[in-house]
Write an enzyme that holds these catalytic residues in place. Structure first.
Site, mmCIF file in Angstrom:
data_model
loop_
_atom_site.group_PDB
_atom_site.id
_atom_site.type_symbol
_atom_site.label_atom_id
_atom_site.label_comp_id
_atom_site.label_asym_id
_atom_site.label_seq_id
_atom_site.Cartn_x
_atom_site.Cartn_y
_atom_site.Cartn_z
ATOM 1 N N PRO A 233 0.784 -1.247 0.000
ATOM 2 C CA PRO A 233 0.000 0.000 0.000
ATOM 3 C C PRO A 233 0.811 1.289 0.000
ATOM 4 O O PRO A 233 0.248 2.357 0.220
ATOM 5 C CB PRO A 233 -0.787 -0.121 1.313
ATOM 6 N N CYS A 234 2.102 1.224 -0.280
ATOM 7 C CA CYS A 234 2.918 2.432 -0.111
ATOM 8 C C CYS A 234 2.542 3.559 -1.070
ATOM 9 O O CYS A 234 2.829 4.728 -0.795
ATOM 10 C CB CYS A 234 4.404 2.099 -0.236
#
Length: 288
Positions: A233-234
């Site tokens: 999810p960065c």
């Protein structure tokens, strides 16, 4: 491995976000995540809140609303060759999805209102699109003038080749709240037609080639005693901020927090194009 250990340690030390930063950063507070999940559950009954393993419970989330899950999601075809996706999205060399959007190009996110319904204009456009799709072309008829169903034709060919339903897979898809990145995170647990758990390599066959092995990895599920494939999810916040503004059509505005997951799942459909989970609004959805 070192990065995961650092992230786990940081999550234990970082404070829980309590002020909204959706417009500025594209992130959610736990409270906003729960509100978005509540609307998703009302609008799409296939999604349910789950409590998960009590030993893995997060104190900043309600006991019975730790994560969202939809089960037995069909996946009939592999992702290779089915990656039309959304024109507004493209994958860069590092595998992360980036955006290059204008309002005219922004996707129809099917964002619901608080009662689970849509704007009349959206409903009218959907009806018009459906009517257009219902009009057959000349090439849709055979020599005798009978309308040919391409799906049935494909199934007949598969039966003749002995490759029909046996290749159908199913997935349990879950959405958790990632405290470190302050965004939702998708997890996949897949099964073949005999309910045998899919191997990591098999799961990667159902993920966009641009992301498999780059932004997708198999890790411990944060709420269940099992490992699952997950999408890193960065870059989620960055994508959601830009996609939300493009959908609204005003660079200074963003979607409402409770609409977040509908747009998020629309975006994730690019990464897993053949896993047919529901992110559309049910006709009978209404406020409680």
């Amino acid at each position: 491995m070192l990065g995961r250990a650092f992230k786990a340690a940081a999550e234990r030390l970082l404070p829980v976000r309590t002020t909204s930063a959706l417009e500025e950063r594209g992130v959610l507070t736990p409270e906003e995540y729960v509100a978005a999940g509540d609307l998703l559950v009302r609008a799409c009954p296939t999604w349910k809140w789950e409590a998960g393993d009590p030993a893995r419970r997060k104190s900043y989330l309600p006991t019975q609303k730790q994560f969202l899950r939809t089960r037995n999601v069909p996946c009939v075809r592999r992702a290779e060759g089915n990656e039309d996706g959304l024109d507004v999205l493209h994958a860069e060399e590092d595998g992360f999805v980036q955006l290059n959007v204008t309002h005219e190009e922004a996707i129809d996110a099917e964002l619901p209102l608080e009662d689970g319904s849509r704007e009349p204009k959206e409903q009218m456009e959907e009806t018009m699109d459906a009517e257009d799709e219902d009009v057959p072309d000349l090439e849709d008829f055979d020599a005798e003038g009978n309308l040919v169903d391409p799906v049935e034709e494909e199934e007949d060919e598969a039966l003749a080749n002995g490759t029909h339903i046996l290749r159908t897979r199913t997935y349990d898809v879950s959405i958790t709240y990632d405290k470190y990145y302050e965004t939702p995170r998708v997890w996949l647990v897949g099964y073949d037609e005999t309910q045998r758990p899919l191997t990591e390599a098999e799961v990667m066959e159902d993920v966009s080639e641009a992301h498999a092995g780059l932004t997708v990895s198999v890790e411990q599920h944060p709420h269940l005693p099992t490992r699952a494939a997950s999408f890193h999810p960065c870059k989620h916040a960055q994508v959601m901020k830009r996609l939300g503004r493009a959908t609204i059509g005003d660079p200074g505005e963003c979607i409402k927090a409770d609409q977040y997951l509908f747009l998020f799942l629309k975006f994730m459909a690019v990464v897993m194009p053949t896993i047919e989970y529901d992110y559309t609004v049910a006709a009978h959805a209404h406020a409680e």
